[in-house]
Write a protein that holds these residues in place. Structure first.
Motif, PDB file in Angstrom:
ATOM      1  N   GLY A 162     -10.511  13.795  27.777  1.00  0.00           N
ATOM      2  CA  GLY A 162      -9.985  13.340  26.499  1.00  0.00           C
ATOM      3  C   GLY A 162      -9.029  14.337  25.870  1.00  0.00           C
ATOM      4  O   GLY A 162      -8.053  13.960  25.232  1.00  0.00           O
ATOM      5  N   TYR A 163      -9.312  15.620  26.060  1.00  0.00           N
ATOM      6  CA  TYR A 163      -8.450  16.619  25.429  1.00  0.00           C
ATOM      7  C   TYR A 163      -7.490  17.298  26.401  1.00  0.00           C
ATOM      8  O   TYR A 163      -6.349  17.568  26.058  1.00  0.00           O
ATOM      9  CB  TYR A 163      -9.298  17.693  24.733  1.00  0.00           C
ATOM     10  CG  TYR A 163      -8.439  18.659  23.967  1.00  0.00           C
ATOM     11  CD1 TYR A 163      -7.830  18.251  22.782  1.00  0.00           C
ATOM     12  CD2 TYR A 163      -8.184  19.932  24.450  1.00  0.00           C
ATOM     13  CE1 TYR A 163      -6.994  19.108  22.090  1.00  0.00           C
ATOM     14  CE2 TYR A 163      -7.354  20.798  23.753  1.00  0.00           C
ATOM     15  CZ  TYR A 163      -6.760  20.373  22.580  1.00  0.00           C
ATOM     16  OH  TYR A 163      -5.933  21.223  21.909  1.00  0.00           O
ATOM     17  N   CYS A 164      -7.958  17.585  27.608  1.00  0.00           N
ATOM     18  CA  CYS A 164      -7.177  18.453  28.511  1.00  0.00           C
ATOM     19  C   CYS A 164      -6.106  17.730  29.327  1.00  0.00           C
ATOM     20  O   CYS A 164      -5.097  18.332  29.682  1.00  0.00           O
ATOM     21  CB  CYS A 164      -8.113  19.171  29.483  1.00  0.00           C
ATOM     22  SG  CYS A 164      -9.110  20.433  28.692  1.00  0.00           S
ATOM     23  N   VAL A 171     -13.291  22.817  29.742  1.00  0.00           N
ATOM     24  CA  VAL A 171     -12.525  22.121  30.779  1.00  0.00           C
ATOM     25  C   VAL A 171     -13.476  21.244  31.594  1.00  0.00           C
ATOM     26  O   VAL A 171     -13.248  20.055  31.786  1.00  0.00           O
ATOM     27  CB  VAL A 171     -11.790  23.098  31.718  1.00  0.00           C
ATOM     28  CG1 VAL A 171     -10.923  22.312  32.698  1.00  0.00           C
ATOM     29  CG2 VAL A 171     -10.941  24.060  30.925  1.00  0.00           C
ATOM     30  N   PHE A 172     -14.557  21.872  32.071  1.00  0.00           N
ATOM     31  CA  PHE A 172     -15.588  21.128  32.792  1.00  0.00           C
ATOM     32  C   PHE A 172     -16.940  21.525  32.237  1.00  0.00           C
ATOM     33  O   PHE A 172     -17.151  22.670  31.842  1.00  0.00           O
ATOM     34  CB  PHE A 172     -15.578  21.476  34.288  1.00  0.00           C
ATOM     35  CG  PHE A 172     -14.599  20.665  35.103  1.00  0.00           C
ATOM     36  CD1 PHE A 172     -14.981  19.459  35.665  1.00  0.00           C
ATOM     37  CD2 PHE A 172     -13.306  21.119  35.311  1.00  0.00           C
ATOM     38  CE1 PHE A 172     -14.088  18.714  36.422  1.00  0.00           C
ATOM     39  CE2 PHE A 172     -12.401  20.378  36.064  1.00  0.00           C
ATOM     40  CZ  PHE A 172     -12.795  19.175  36.625  1.00  0.00           C
ATOM     41  N   CYS A 173     -17.889  20.600  32.232  1.00  0.00           N
ATOM     42  CA  CYS A 173     -19.261  21.000  31.988  1.00  0.00           C
ATOM     43  C   CYS A 173     -20.189  20.204  32.883  1.00  0.00           C
ATOM     44  O   CYS A 173     -19.856  19.116  33.343  1.00  0.00           O
ATOM     45  CB  CYS A 173     -19.647  20.885  30.513  1.00  0.00           C
ATOM     46  SG  CYS A 173     -19.792  19.238  29.897  1.00  0.00           S
ATOM     47  N   GLY A 174     -21.340  20.803  33.147  1.00  0.00           N
ATOM     48  CA  GLY A 174     -22.325  20.168  33.997  1.00  0.00           C
ATOM     49  C   GLY A 174     -23.036  19.069  33.244  1.00  0.00           C
ATOM     50  O   GLY A 174     -23.233  19.152  32.041  1.00  0.00           O
ATOM     51  N   SER A 223     -12.667   5.724  25.706  1.00  0.00           N
ATOM     52  CA  SER A 223     -11.330   6.279  25.503  1.00  0.00           C
ATOM     53  C   SER A 223     -11.168   7.611  26.231  1.00  0.00           C
ATOM     54  O   SER A 223     -10.154   8.271  26.099  1.00  0.00           O
ATOM     55  CB  SER A 223     -11.062   6.472  24.011  1.00  0.00           C
ATOM     56  OG  SER A 223     -11.898   7.492  23.510  1.00  0.00           O
ATOM     57  N   GLY A 224     -12.197   8.002  26.971  1.00  0.00           N
ATOM     58  CA  GLY A 224     -12.091   9.233  27.743  1.00  0.00           C
ATOM     59  C   GLY A 224     -12.548  10.459  26.991  1.00  0.00           C
ATOM     60  O   GLY A 224     -12.390  11.579  27.454  1.00  0.00           O
ATOM     61  N   GLN A 225     -13.135  10.265  25.829  1.00  0.00           N
ATOM     62  CA  GLN A 225     -13.585  11.404  25.040  1.00  0.00           C
ATOM     63  C   GLN A 225     -14.987  11.837  25.461  1.00  0.00           C
ATOM     64  O   GLN A 225     -15.876  11.017  25.560  1.00  0.00           O
ATOM     65  CB  GLN A 225     -13.597  11.013  23.561  1.00  0.00           C
ATOM     66  CG  GLN A 225     -13.896  12.158  22.624  1.00  0.00           C
ATOM     67  CD  GLN A 225     -12.835  13.241  22.693  1.00  0.00           C
ATOM     68  OE1 GLN A 225     -11.662  12.959  22.515  1.00  0.00           O
ATOM     69  NE2 GLN A 225     -13.253  14.451  22.994  1.00  0.00           N
ATOM     70  N   VAL A 226     -15.149  13.136  25.693  1.00  0.00           N
ATOM     71  CA  VAL A 226     -16.480  13.644  26.035  1.00  0.00           C
ATOM     72  C   VAL A 226     -17.349  13.681  24.787  1.00  0.00           C
ATOM     73  O   VAL A 226     -16.888  14.024  23.706  1.00  0.00           O
ATOM     74  CB  VAL A 226     -16.383  15.057  26.638  1.00  0.00           C
ATOM     75  CG1 VAL A 226     -17.764  15.630  26.893  1.00  0.00           C
ATOM     76  CG2 VAL A 226     -15.578  15.023  27.931  1.00  0.00           C
ATOM     77  N   TRP A 227     -18.604  13.309  24.958  1.00  0.00           N
ATOM     78  CA  TRP A 227     -19.542  13.325  23.830  1.00  0.00           C
ATOM     79  C   TRP A 227     -20.395  14.576  23.877  1.00  0.00           C
ATOM     80  O   TRP A 227     -21.220  14.724  24.775  1.00  0.00           O
ATOM     81  CB  TRP A 227     -20.493  12.131  23.914  1.00  0.00           C
ATOM     82  CG  TRP A 227     -19.889  10.808  23.657  1.00  0.00           C
ATOM     83  CD1 TRP A 227     -18.760  10.308  24.231  1.00  0.00           C
ATOM     84  CD2 TRP A 227     -20.379   9.806  22.792  1.00  0.00           C
ATOM     85  NE1 TRP A 227     -18.523   9.058  23.783  1.00  0.00           N
ATOM     86  CE2 TRP A 227     -19.498   8.701  22.891  1.00  0.00           C
ATOM     87  CE3 TRP A 227     -21.481   9.725  21.953  1.00  0.00           C
ATOM     88  CZ2 TRP A 227     -19.695   7.543  22.168  1.00  0.00           C
ATOM     89  CZ3 TRP A 227     -21.667   8.556  21.238  1.00  0.00           C
ATOM     90  CH2 TRP A 227     -20.780   7.485  21.331  1.00  0.00           C
TER      91      TRP A 227
END
Ligand SMILES: [Zn+2]
Length: 206
Positions: free
Chosen positions: A121-123, A139-142, A154-158
Motif C-alpha cells: 500500500g505504501y511502498c 517493507v516486509f513483515c512476517g 486497496s492493498g493497505q497493510v493492517w
C-alpha cells in the motif's frame, strides 16, 4: 543397603527416587529447550528478512523504484513483471528465505507463496529516496498465513490486529512478536500492537 554378602544393588525405592529426580530435571529443562528452539527459529527468520532486504535494495537500484505489484479485484497478486516475491527473488534466488521457520507445513509449489507480506500500500512503485523515514517504514513483515492476511482490498497493510483471528488480519508467528524488515535494511522483532499505522505510511508527519 549392602549389608549382606550379595553384590551391592539399588533397591527399588532408590531406583524410583532416581527416576523421579530425572523426571523433575527433564520437566525443568524441556521448556528451556523449547524456548531455545523458538529463539533459533526467530533468528533464522531475521536472516531471511535481511536477505529479502538485500533483494529489495538491488531491485530498487536496478529499477529506481520499489517493487511494483498490485492487488486486483479477483483477490490475487497481479504482477507488473511478476509477483513481489518473483520480482525480489530474481536478485537473491532462494526459495528458503521466503519461509518463516516458525510456520512449517506449507507446500511451496506456488511461486508467489511466502510468509512475508509486502507493504504494498505504501511502498510500491515509490523511489526509495522519496520516503522520508526509512528507519520507520515497513517493507516486509512476517505474518502467520499466506493469503490476504493483513492487506485489505486497496492493498493497505493492517497493523495492530494480531490478536484477531480473522483471515484479513496480521497474525504473529514468534509468540507475540513478528519480524519486520524496515526500509533502511534493518530487521527487528516487533511485539503485538507494537506496529503502528504510521509505520506503514512513513510519509506521515508526527
Ligand atoms: Zn518468522
Amino acid at each position: 543397603m549392602c549389608a549382606s554378602r550379595r553384590p551391592c544393588r539399588f533397591t527399588l525405592i532408590e531406583l524410583l527416587v532416581v527416576i523421579a529426580i530425572i523426571a523433575i530435571l527433564a520437566s525443568m529443562l524441556l521448556p528451556a529447550l523449547q524456548q531455545a528452539r523458538a529463539k533459533a527459529r526467530a533468528i533464522n527468520c531475521t536472516g531471511n528478512l535481511k536477505q529479502i532486504g538485500l533483494g529489495v535494495i538491488m531491485y530498487a537500484d536496478s529499477n529506481n523504484v520499489l517493487p511494483n505489484t498490485f492487488w486486483d479485484s479477483t483477490n490475487s497478486w497481479q504482477p507488473i513483471g511478476g509477483s513481489y516475491k518473483t520480482l525480489v527473488n530474481a536478485y537473491i534466488n532462494s526459495q528458503k528465505v521466503w519461509e518463516c521457520p516458525s510456520r512449517p507445513g506449507t507446500t511451496w509449489n506456488d511461486v508467489s507463496s511466502t510468509h512475508y507480506i509486502y507493504n504494498y500500500g505504501y511502498c510500491r512503485n515509490k523511489a526509495q529516496e522519496s520516503i522520508t523515514k526509512p528507519t520507520e517504514t515497513v517493507v516486509f513483515c512476517g505474518s502467520y498465513t499466506t493469503s490476504v492476511v493483513g492487506i485489505d482490498s486497496s492493498g493497505q497493510v493492517w497493523p495492530n490486529a494480531s490478536a484477531d483471528n480473522s483471515s484479513t488480519r496480521l497474525k504473529f508467528p514468534h509468540n507475540d512478536y513478528t519480524n519486520v524488515l524496515w526500509l533502511d535494511g534493518h530487521v527487528s522483532a516487533v511485539k503485538v500492537n507494537g506496529l503502528k499505522a504510521s509505520y506503514f505510511n512513513s510519509g506521515w508527519t508526527p
